[in-house]
Design an enzyme around this catalytic site. Structure first.
Site, PDB file in Angstrom:
ATOM      1  N   SER A  16       4.877   2.080   8.332  1.00 12.16           N
ATOM      2  CA  SER A  16       4.016   0.747   6.754  1.00 12.16           C
ATOM      3  C   SER A  16       5.492   1.040   6.123  1.00 12.16           C
ATOM      4  O   SER A  16       5.959   1.967   5.723  1.00 12.16           O
ATOM      5  CB  SER A  16       2.937   2.172   6.278  1.00 12.16           C
ATOM      6  N   ASP A  44      -0.205  -8.024   1.010  1.00  9.10           N
ATOM      7  CA  ASP A  44       0.545  -6.538   1.658  1.00  9.10           C
ATOM      8  C   ASP A  44       1.868  -6.539   1.837  1.00  9.10           C
ATOM      9  O   ASP A  44       2.513  -5.470   2.179  1.00  9.10           O
ATOM     10  CB  ASP A  44       0.167  -5.440   2.609  1.00  9.10           C
ATOM     11  N   HIS A  87       0.980  -0.922   0.019  1.00  9.01           N
ATOM     12  CA  HIS A  87       0.117   0.289  -0.176  1.00  9.01           C
ATOM     13  C   HIS A  87       0.741   1.354  -0.025  1.00  9.01           C
ATOM     14  O   HIS A  87       0.423   2.828  -0.137  1.00  9.01           O
ATOM     15  CB  HIS A  87      -0.816   0.481   1.656  1.00  9.01           C
TER      16      HIS A  87
END
Length: 353
Positions: A294, A181, A151
């Site tokens: 992230s 992911d 992402h």
């Protein structure tokens, strides 16, 4: 004078010494000064075997042992080398993939982990139609392979990576796996980079101390610490390919403070995950994670990567309040590193699940 009762010829006759008298005792059957050897094969052998030099036995034995040790050692090294060089073994197995670790004197300390591993964590800036997003990544090869979240770089038209030294590279996407992911990118023209050690997440236990390193809100190289709060949490995140609204919420945009939306326990956090989602088993941690973490690393106290940080809960955004007040409340999630290792060959091939 008593006569002998023995018949003539019963006594052995000995040769004379030249005066007619028999010699007694008889002369030896060998010449003085010559060694006597047993007859190895029976009568008829006139020459004794050559004398052996005992001094050479230990030398020969040592040499044989040394040769055997070299053969065994070489064979072991060959096997280990083949295991280390085999991508399938390295990726699919639960063994540790070597890289930078904490020195013995610094092992077990947050400062030691930070000093050793910070050079292996990068900041990623991705430009897409949704805007400019910021995330983190982990260097896994010296020529610039970097693992991050899918992402973070989804639909990016340009990717810039900044090292801990401040040096910036352009990166290309090698492979993505939206279902996990995960994404693999490669720096252009990089060499000699420090690489992170990929640990074994199957050995992680609840209560283990951990360190998180990333670039929350663009603050490169931020270090936080905590513990592993839980294991095998079912976390659901959005996949790429959703509509523009969900993509805008999905990427962590500079200035906007948006975070990656996810679902946990039947509830949605940090926005709508959209219709296209995927679920994975995550490591839960109370180490502070914020927008921009992230793709960064969750690290054990030996300096081994045990997870790739992927989602964090924000009470304010979940309650529908302004995102400017969003922040970590000690509820973060990371993709186990064994999931990454099992997926590396797929990512390097440019494929996804």
């Amino acid at each position: 004078m008593t006569e002998s009762q023995r018949p003539s010829g019963e006594y052995p006759m000995y040769p004379s010494y030249g005066n007619g008298e028999a010699a007694y005792p008889p002369p030896p059957s060998y010449q003085p000064g010559q060694p006597v050897f047993p007859d190895p094969v029976g009568p008829g052998v006139s020459e004794p075997p050559a004398p052996r030099r005992r001094a050479r036995k230990p030398v020969a034995l040592v040499a044989a042992v040394a040769i055997a040790a070299a053969v065994i050692g070489g064979g072991t090294a060959t096997v280990i080398g083949r295991l280390a060089d085999d991508p399938a073994t390295t990726a699919a197995g639960s063994g540790v993939v070597p890289g930078t670790t904490v020195s013995q004197s610094d092992k077990g300390t947050v400062s030691g982990v930070a000093k050793a591993l910070s050079p292996t964590i990068v900041e990623i800036g991705a430009t897409s139609t949704a805007g400019q997003s910021t995330g983190s990544g982990v260097v896994i090869t010296s020529d610039g392979e970097i693992v991050t979240n899918n992402h973070v770089i989804a639909d990016a038209s340009q990717i810039k990576v900044t090292l801990s030294t401040g040096k910036t590279y352009t990166a290309d996407v090698v492979g993505t796996d939206p279902d996990k992911d995960l994404a693999l990118i490669k720096l252009q023209g990089a060499s000699g980079l420090k690489t992170a050690t990929l640990g074994d997440s199957s050995q992680v236990a609840v209560g283990d101390e951990v360190v998180a390193i990333g670039s929350p809100e663009g603050l490169t190289g931020t270090v936080t610490s905590g513990i592993v709060s839980a294991l095998d949490r079912d976390v659901t995140v959005a996949k790429e390919g959703d509509n523009g609204q969900s993509q805008g919420q999905g990427q962590e945009q500079q200035g906007g403070g948006r975070q990656w939306p996810f679902e946990f326990g039947g509830q949605q956090f940090n926005g709508d995950t959209g219709e296209s989602t995927t679920t994975y088993k995550a490591i839960q941690t109370d180490a502070s994670l914020n927008p921009g973490n992230s793709g960064g690393a969750l690290i054990n106290m030996n300096g081994e990567i045990i997870g790739i940080n992927s989602a964090m809960y924000s009470a304010s955004s979940a309650a529908g309040q302004g995102s400017s007040g969003a922040g970590s409340v000690g509820l973060g999630f990371a993709i186990p590193v064994n999931t990454l290792k099992a997926d590396l060959d797929t990512l390097r091939a440019g494929n996804g699940s």
